[in-house]
Write a protein that holds these residues in place. Structure first.
Motif, short mmCIF file in Angstrom:
data_model
loop_
_atom_site.label_atom_id
_atom_site.label_comp_id
_atom_site.label_asym_id
_atom_site.label_seq_id
_atom_site.Cartn_x
_atom_site.Cartn_y
_atom_site.Cartn_z
N ASN A 215 0.82 -1.21 0.00
CA ASN A 215 0.00 0.00 0.00
C ASN A 215 0.86 1.26 0.00
O ASN A 215 0.56 2.23 -0.71
CB ASN A 215 -0.93 -0.01 1.21
CG ASN A 215 -2.00 -1.09 1.11
OD1 ASN A 215 -2.41 -1.46 0.01
ND2 ASN A 215 -2.44 -1.60 2.25
N GLU A 216 1.94 1.26 0.80
CA GLU A 216 2.81 2.43 0.84
C GLU A 216 3.52 2.64 -0.50
O GLU A 216 3.71 3.78 -0.94
CB GLU A 216 3.83 2.29 1.97
CG GLU A 216 3.24 2.29 3.37
CD GLU A 216 2.65 3.63 3.78
OE1 GLU A 216 2.81 4.61 3.03
OE2 GLU A 216 2.01 3.69 4.86
N MET B 26 -6.78 -0.25 -5.89
CA MET B 26 -7.05 -1.51 -5.19
C MET B 26 -6.08 -1.69 -4.03
O MET B 26 -5.00 -2.25 -4.19
CB MET B 26 -6.95 -2.69 -6.15
CG MET B 26 -7.96 -2.66 -7.28
SD MET B 26 -7.71 -3.97 -8.51
CE MET B 26 -8.08 -5.40 -7.50
N PRO B 27 -6.41 -1.22 -2.81
CA PRO B 27 -5.54 -1.44 -1.66
C PRO B 27 -5.44 -2.93 -1.34
O PRO B 27 -6.36 -3.70 -1.62
CB PRO B 27 -6.23 -0.67 -0.54
CG PRO B 27 -7.66 -0.59 -0.96
CD PRO B 27 -7.64 -0.50 -2.45
N ILE B 28 -4.32 -3.33 -0.76
CA ILE B 28 -4.09 -4.73 -0.42
C ILE B 28 -4.41 -4.96 1.05
O ILE B 28 -3.93 -4.22 1.92
CB ILE B 28 -2.62 -5.14 -0.70
CG1 ILE B 28 -2.28 -4.91 -2.17
CG2 ILE B 28 -2.39 -6.59 -0.31
CD1 ILE B 28 -3.06 -5.75 -3.13
N ALA B 29 -5.19 -5.97 1.33
CA ALA B 29 -5.55 -6.32 2.71
C ALA B 29 -4.89 -7.64 3.08
O ALA B 29 -4.58 -8.47 2.22
CB ALA B 29 -7.06 -6.43 2.87
N TRP B 30 -4.68 -7.85 4.38
CA TRP B 30 -4.21 -9.14 4.89
C TRP B 30 -5.23 -9.63 5.90
O TRP B 30 -5.52 -8.97 6.89
CB TRP B 30 -2.83 -8.99 5.55
CG TRP B 30 -2.37 -10.23 6.28
CD1 TRP B 30 -2.31 -10.42 7.63
CD2 TRP B 30 -1.96 -11.47 5.68
NE1 TRP B 30 -1.87 -11.69 7.92
CE2 TRP B 30 -1.63 -12.36 6.75
CE3 TRP B 30 -1.81 -11.91 4.37
CZ2 TRP B 30 -1.19 -13.66 6.53
CZ3 TRP B 30 -1.36 -13.21 4.15
CH2 TRP B 30 -1.05 -14.07 5.21
N TYR C 194 -6.52 -3.78 6.33
CA TYR C 194 -5.56 -3.01 5.54
C TYR C 194 -4.49 -2.43 6.46
O TYR C 194 -4.82 -1.88 7.53
CB TYR C 194 -6.25 -1.88 4.78
CG TYR C 194 -7.30 -2.35 3.81
CD1 TYR C 194 -6.95 -2.80 2.53
CD2 TYR C 194 -8.65 -2.36 4.16
CE1 TYR C 194 -7.90 -3.23 1.64
CE2 TYR C 194 -9.62 -2.80 3.27
CZ TYR C 194 -9.24 -3.24 2.01
OH TYR C 194 -10.19 -3.67 1.12
N TYR C 195 -3.24 -2.54 6.03
CA TYR C 195 -2.13 -2.05 6.86
C TYR C 195 -1.33 -0.99 6.13
O TYR C 195 -1.34 -0.89 4.90
CB TYR C 195 -1.21 -3.22 7.25
CG TYR C 195 -1.87 -4.19 8.20
CD1 TYR C 195 -1.82 -3.99 9.58
CD2 TYR C 195 -2.56 -5.30 7.71
CE1 TYR C 195 -2.44 -4.87 10.45
CE2 TYR C 195 -3.19 -6.19 8.58
CZ TYR C 195 -3.12 -5.96 9.95
OH TYR C 195 -3.74 -6.84 10.81
N ALA C 196 -0.61 -0.17 6.93
CA ALA C 196 0.26 0.88 6.41
C ALA C 196 1.47 0.97 7.35
O ALA C 196 1.60 0.20 8.30
CB ALA C 196 -0.47 2.22 6.35
N ARG C 197 2.38 1.91 7.05
CA ARG C 197 3.54 2.16 7.91
C ARG C 197 3.37 3.49 8.62
O ARG C 197 2.87 4.45 8.04
CB ARG C 197 4.82 2.19 7.07
CG ARG C 197 5.16 0.90 6.37
CD ARG C 197 5.61 -0.18 7.35
NE ARG C 197 6.76 0.22 8.15
CZ ARG C 197 8.02 0.24 7.69
NH1 ARG C 197 8.29 -0.12 6.44
NH2 ARG C 197 9.01 0.61 8.48
N PRO D 71 -2.85 0.44 11.14
CA PRO D 71 -3.96 0.27 10.20
C PRO D 71 -3.87 1.33 9.10
O PRO D 71 -3.41 2.45 9.34
CB PRO D 71 -5.20 0.47 11.07
CG PRO D 71 -4.73 0.24 12.47
CD PRO D 71 -3.32 0.71 12.52
N LEU D 72 -4.31 0.99 7.90
CA LEU D 72 -4.35 1.96 6.80
C LEU D 72 -5.47 2.95 7.08
O LEU D 72 -6.65 2.57 7.13
CB LEU D 72 -4.58 1.24 5.47
CG LEU D 72 -4.52 2.09 4.20
CD1 LEU D 72 -3.09 2.59 3.97
CD2 LEU D 72 -4.99 1.29 2.99
N GLY D 73 -5.09 4.21 7.30
CA GLY D 73 -6.08 5.21 7.65
C GLY D 73 -7.09 5.45 6.54
O GLY D 73 -6.85 5.16 5.36
#
Length: 552
Positions: free
Chosen positions: A45-46, A122-126, A130-133, A140-142
């Motif tokens: 995502n980043e 298309m964001p990637i989820a696990w 959804y995650y981010a840095r 969590p991806l804001g």
């Protein structure tokens, strides 16, 4: 990647140190797969948000001292590579590492996991999250980042547009129920069917990426809309057409909802059992003319990648020995050959919103495996490989064979079930009289799979025993139908007409000795029928006493 290139890459990553698209871990052998999945989601995502092509997760580097310390994570190569499937199983959409690079550094073993950037829109989820840095930490991806990714293509994605006049009443109840079942099947390890069936309709549609904030999109109508709601997509016809070509002609149009009508179109195709006689055997191998999974994969690909702005329909032409799929819009990323080996993962889609919804409903995947699976499926059925024709601007035409082109090719696949796909692809080109690279020709000739001289190679026929004589080989070797057709047409050119007895006298002793007399007679029957349907010969006599002549 060569060791020196990996070493240079590692040094570059260490020099720039950790940023939002690179993460270093010392990592022991029991490092959590779940944590790897979270980093996969975050780094993908980043990378998307920063316009980078990829992110990196690096094992074997101390994240405080920046020193290479080595890692013993999954030292067995098969276990290491199996991580790709483990990540793909719980990532949404179903993507995985581009590659896992292993570097034997002077200071220890280093693993560099190459993570593709999330596709546009298309964001990637696990595992559904959804995650981010956030600096050096996972978070969590804001909502702001989530909206930024999802909004990347909404303005130009035809399939993502909301249809203001559409309501939930415009959706087909049977299609919605089927969609719930497909969604539950995809997430069976986390969500039960009763739970999915119990969700309010608006909740389900949002969870399945079919709507935007409860508003009906063009995607929702295409996949789940009632037939009478097609006018809401005007001027697009929202239609697939099946047409039967040959001695008999027919056609039928199929409209909304595509989730159901793709199967209805498949059921119109004449799918009989075909029999292939292996070399020197009397018991034939029976296979269906077409495999349902392959046909639906091809049809779903047409729907997913159609350029709907061109206001065309998807067309499936059924010919006597093949299906031809036609859809509007050029191949969007790469070429078909790029996907056959299974290493190409698309980064962009023409209709990302529609593609995401079809993934959620288990209709397609986004790993680029669909084309490869079609090729493997044809090989398992001993049939020719699909052909892609991109010669017509703005159109993709794919041919799926439903019969044998060269019996020697099919018999070879029956006898040698362990051939690498690369060899099967080269043999397929040989049977279709297409050129192959010299390196492939050398490999196939050395293995005894082809004969002849460049460019006139042909597939070798297997010999019953290693001691068979050359004369036995010629007697048992099968030629393709065109060889026998040429013999017959040359005869008719010279003598104008031929009755069945004369045709039998011409051809029977030239057919393979691997066939019984009954099978030889049947083969001549089929040859005459094929030539008649193709308009190359006609019956100039009567039904009771046919006399065959060349067509005018």
């Amino acid at each position: 990647m060569a060791p020196k290139d990996l070493t240079a890459l590692l040094q570059e990553l260490i020099t720039t140190w950790e940023n939002e698209v690179v993460e270093f871990k010392q990592a022991s052998n029991d490092y959590s797969t779940d944590d790897i999945g979270k980093y996969f989601s975050a780094l993908a995502n980043e990378a998307n948000l920063r316009g980078a092509e990829r992110g990196w997760l690096v094992f074997g580097v101390n994240n405080k001292t920046r020193a290479v310390v080595g890692t013993d994570y999954r030292t067995q190569m098969d276990r290491l590579q199996s991580l790709k499937q483990q990540i793909a199983a719980d990532a949404e959409p179903r993507v995985t590492f581009r590659e896992i690079h292993e570097l034997q550094h002077a200071d220890g073993r280093v693993l560099l996991f190459e993570i593709p950037a999330a596709p546009l829109g298309m964001p990637i989820a696990w595992k559904g999250h959804y995650y981010a840095r956030a600096g050096e930490s996972l978070s969590p991806l804001g909502l702001d980042k989530l909206d930024e990714i999802r909004g990347q293509t909404l303005s130009q994605d035809w399939s993502a547009q909301v249809v203001p006049a559409a309501t939930l009443a415009d959706l087909d109840e049977t299609a919605v129920a089927k969609a719930r079942e497909s969604f539950a099947r995809k997430y069976a390890n986390r969500i039960g069917l009763p739970e999915v069936m119990g969700w309010p309709l608006s909740t389900f549609l949002d969870r399945a990426r079919l709507t935007q904030g409860g508003q009906i999109t063009r995607t929702a109508l295409l996949l789940l809309g009632k037939a009478e709601a097609a006018y809401l997509l005007s001027p697009h016809p929202a239609q697939m057409t099946w047409s039967l070509e040959g001695s008999e002609r027919a056609y039928e149009h199929f409209g909304l909802p595509f989730l159901l009508t793709t199967t209805a179109l498949y059921q119109r195709i004449r799918n009989i059992q075909l029999r292939i006689l292996p070399q020197n055997e009397l018991v034939p191998v029976e296979v269906p003319k077409y495999d349902q999974k392959i046909v639906l994969e091809a049809l779903h690909n047409c729907i997913a990648h159609q350029d709907y702005r061109r206001n065309g329909r998807v067309v499936v032409k059924e010919q006597p020995d093949r299906l031809v799929f036609e859809n509007q819009g050029s191949f969007f990323e790469g070429k078909p050959d790029d996907y056959v080996a299974g290493h190409k993962t698309p980064h962009r889609y023409r209709n990302p919103f529609l593609v995401q919804a079809m993934v959620e409903l288990n209709m397609i995947d986004t790993m680029g495996y669909g084309i490869r699976d079609m090729y493997l499926g044809q090989a398992r059925r001993y049939f020719p490989m699909p052909d892609y024709d991109l010669s017509e601007p703005g159109e993709v035409r794919m041919t799926l064979y439903g019969g044998v082109v060269d019996i020697a090719y099919s018999r070879l696949l029956i006898q040698k079930t362990d051939l690498p796909l690369a060899d099967v692809l080269a043999l397929d080109r040989v049977q279709k009289k297409l050129p192959i690279p010299d390196v492939a020709a050398t490999r196939l000739r050395k293995a005894g799979l082809i004969e002849g001289r460049k460019p006139n190679y042909f597939v070798s026929a297997e010999i019953a025993a290693a001691t068979a004589s050359k004369a036995d080989y010629i007697r048992t070797r099968a030629f393709d139908d065109e060889h026998y057709a040429k013999l017959l047409t040359e005869y008719l050119k010279k003598y104008q007409r031929a009755n069945r007895a004369e045709i039998n006298q011409l051809l029977l002793d030239k057919l393979s000795d691997a066939l019984t007399e009954e099978q030889k007679v049947k083969k001549i029957d089929n040859l005459l029928t094929k030539l008649r349907r193709a308009g190359r010969i006609h019956n100039a006599g009567s039904r009771g006493q046919p006399a065959w002549a060349l067509a005018e």
